[in-house]
Design a protein around this motif. Structure first.
Motif, PDB file in Angstrom:
ATOM      1  N   ALA A 125      42.365 103.984  93.711  1.00 30.99           N
ATOM      2  CA  ALA A 125      43.330 103.169  94.456  1.00 30.99           C
ATOM      3  C   ALA A 125      42.774 101.767  94.705  1.00 30.99           C
ATOM      4  O   ALA A 125      43.501 100.773  94.578  1.00 30.99           O
ATOM      5  CB  ALA A 125      43.671 103.847  95.781  1.00 30.99           C
ATOM      6  N   LEU A 126      41.504 101.690  95.066  1.00 33.31           N
ATOM      7  CA  LEU A 126      40.891 100.377  95.299  1.00 33.31           C
ATOM      8  C   LEU A 126      40.845  99.547  94.018  1.00 33.31           C
ATOM      9  O   LEU A 126      41.081  98.331  94.044  1.00 33.31           O
ATOM     10  CB  LEU A 126      39.483 100.556  95.866  1.00 33.31           C
ATOM     11  CG  LEU A 126      39.398 101.136  97.287  1.00 33.31           C
ATOM     12  CD1 LEU A 126      37.940 101.393  97.664  1.00 33.31           C
ATOM     13  CD2 LEU A 126      40.052 100.201  98.290  1.00 33.31           C
ATOM     14  N   ILE A 127      40.541 100.198  92.909  1.00 29.50           N
ATOM     15  CA  ILE A 127      40.532  99.484  91.618  1.00 29.50           C
ATOM     16  C   ILE A 127      41.938  99.001  91.277  1.00 29.50           C
ATOM     17  O   ILE A 127      42.133  97.865  90.813  1.00 29.50           O
ATOM     18  CB  ILE A 127      39.979 100.393  90.507  1.00 29.50           C
ATOM     19  CG1 ILE A 127      38.501 100.702  90.754  1.00 29.50           C
ATOM     20  CG2 ILE A 127      40.155  99.732  89.139  1.00 29.50           C
ATOM     21  CD1 ILE A 127      37.912 101.679  89.753  1.00 29.50           C
ATOM     22  N   ALA A 128      42.937  99.865  91.493  1.00 30.86           N
ATOM     23  CA  ALA A 128      44.322  99.484  91.208  1.00 30.86           C
ATOM     24  C   ALA A 128      44.753  98.299  92.063  1.00 30.86           C
ATOM     25  O   ALA A 128      45.434  97.383  91.577  1.00 30.86           O
ATOM     26  CB  ALA A 128      45.247 100.686  91.450  1.00 30.86           C
ATOM     27  N   SER A 133      47.187  94.110  92.264  1.00 28.92           N
ATOM     28  CA  SER A 133      47.686  93.393  93.438  1.00 28.92           C
ATOM     29  C   SER A 133      46.987  92.065  93.630  1.00 28.92           C
ATOM     30  O   SER A 133      47.634  91.025  93.785  1.00 28.92           O
ATOM     31  CB  SER A 133      47.504  94.263  94.697  1.00 28.92           C
ATOM     32  OG  SER A 133      48.281  95.436  94.626  1.00 28.92           O
ATOM     33  N   VAL A 134      45.657  92.092  93.613  1.00 28.13           N
ATOM     34  CA  VAL A 134      44.892  90.872  93.886  1.00 28.13           C
ATOM     35  C   VAL A 134      44.859  89.953  92.664  1.00 28.13           C
ATOM     36  O   VAL A 134      45.177  88.767  92.752  1.00 28.13           O
ATOM     37  CB  VAL A 134      43.466  91.222  94.339  1.00 28.13           C
ATOM     38  CG1 VAL A 134      42.666  89.946  94.587  1.00 28.13           C
ATOM     39  CG2 VAL A 134      43.495  92.081  95.595  1.00 28.13           C
ATOM     40  N   SER A 135      44.471  90.501  91.508  1.00 31.62           N
ATOM     41  CA  SER A 135      44.310  89.666  90.313  1.00 31.62           C
ATOM     42  C   SER A 135      45.644  89.293  89.666  1.00 31.62           C
ATOM     43  O   SER A 135      45.922  88.114  89.410  1.00 31.62           O
ATOM     44  CB  SER A 135      43.414  90.379  89.295  1.00 31.62           C
ATOM     45  OG  SER A 135      42.129  90.621  89.828  1.00 31.62           O
ATOM     46  N   LEU A 136      46.469  90.298  89.388  1.00 28.94           N
ATOM     47  CA  LEU A 136      47.723  90.054  88.674  1.00 28.94           C
ATOM     48  C   LEU A 136      48.895  89.777  89.605  1.00 28.94           C
ATOM     49  O   LEU A 136      49.851  89.111  89.196  1.00 28.94           O
ATOM     50  CB  LEU A 136      48.049  91.259  87.775  1.00 28.94           C
ATOM     51  CG  LEU A 136      47.009  91.589  86.691  1.00 28.94           C
ATOM     52  CD1 LEU A 136      47.415  92.844  85.934  1.00 28.94           C
ATOM     53  CD2 LEU A 136      46.839  90.423  85.736  1.00 28.94           C
ATOM     54  N   GLY A 137      48.851  90.306  90.817  1.00 27.59           N
ATOM     55  CA  GLY A 137      49.936  90.082  91.772  1.00 27.59           C
ATOM     56  C   GLY A 137      51.227  90.772  91.419  1.00 27.59           C
ATOM     57  O   GLY A 137      52.311  90.323  91.828  1.00 27.59           O
TER      58      GLY A 137
END
Length: 300
Positions: A125-128, A133-137
């Motif tokens: 979940a953290l990797i996802a 979420s953070v990189s691709l948004g």
């Protein structure tokens, strides 16, 4: 037998701001100062339970436990339920095809899916979140819907809920897919050596019919028991996943109730989880009988 009670947990958070008299009043309000025996309390609990009264939640402003659970249950069933069902059907279908085409390139899917199933939920979940979420948004990182939005039955709200639930649902599917694929593949390997499969092939039936009506139909039977348990534990939710994504499900409610020593809410959640597992096993027995005529045969 747990140390402390809800009042002590409340006092720990509000040190020096609650008088001893007020603490005693809270114990009276919560029913924690009773002189009744455990047997009397147990009998009264059953009496209330048979009337549909699960008590009042200490940590939710004395709201009825049934209302608290009813508020979190749809979120957990909607997310974890759909993800579990999708994972089962996708994994079982892939496992059947891989087992049917044993020795082909499709076997490469098994070690990849098995490796992903060994990764802990929270780590995946953290990797996802970091990637999508953070990189691709592409997806939100937390909550079931956007902040400031009032829940309603409009298409905009439904779309917002789906958008927020896609990432945690995919996490559950990817993490649990390997077990379904591996289990179905192994059962297919066993079933394909049975005489009735050989007879079906010798009769000239198409490979697709042999796969769907003979091999996979029998190979899927042991999977149903595991699927029933998975459906039952849907109600319990995936606790770590709900914490990582700040999802308002019953799994998070159970953790909050444990930390607050909210006994009525804990008992209510345990009861709902137990009933869900029992109902799921009954449905699995019905499905097993529908798929396997041998279970419906009785001795003359």
């Amino acid at each position: 037998m747990l140390k402390g009670d809800p009042v002590n947990a409340y006092l720990a958070k509000n040190q020096g701001r609650v008088s001893p008299e007020a603490a005693d009043s809270l114990r009276i309000l919560f029913g924690l100062n009773t002189d009744k025996s455990l047997w009397q309390q147990y009998v009264e609990y059953w009496g209330l339970l048979l009337h549909g009264d699960l008590g009042l939640s200490f940590s939710k402003g004395l709201a009825p436990v049934t209302e608290v659970i009813a508020a979190g249950l749809p979120w957990t069933i909607g997310l974890v339920g759909i993800a579990t069902i999708l994972s089962f059907f996708l994994g079982t279908s892939l496992g059947a095809v891989i087992g049917w085409r044993r020795g082909s390139r499709a076997d490469a899917i098994v070690p990849v899916a098995t490796f992903l199933s060994t990764v802990p939920y929270f780590w995946m979940a953290l990797i996802a979140i970091a990637v999508f979420s953070v990189s691709l948004g592409w997806f939100p990182a937390s909550h079931a819907y956007s902040k400031g939005v009032v829940p309603n039955w409009s298409w905009d709200f439904v779309g917002d809920v789906i958008h927020h639930g896609t990432l945690p649902a995919l996490t559950i599917v990817v993490a649990s897919l390997g077990g379904w694929i591996l289990g179905m593949r192994n059962m297919m390997m066993t079933v394909l050596d049975e005489d009735y499969v050989t007879v079906a092939q010798a009769k000239g039936l198409s490979p697709r019919r042999v796969l769907t009506h003979y091999a996979s139909r029998n190979a899927v039977l042991p999977q149903l028991s595991s699927f029933a348990l998975s459906l039952g534990f849907i109600v319990g939710g995936t606790l770590v996943m709900e914490l990582v994504f700040s999802y308002p499900g019953v799994g998070k409610q159970l953790l909050d109730a444990t930390n607050a020593k909210d006994y009525p809410l804990m008992q209510g959640l345990f009861l709902v989880i137990t009933l869900a597992v029992l109902v799921a096993n009954i449905l699995a027995d019905v499905a097993h009988a529908a798929l396997d005529p041998r279970t419906r045969m009785t001795e003359a």
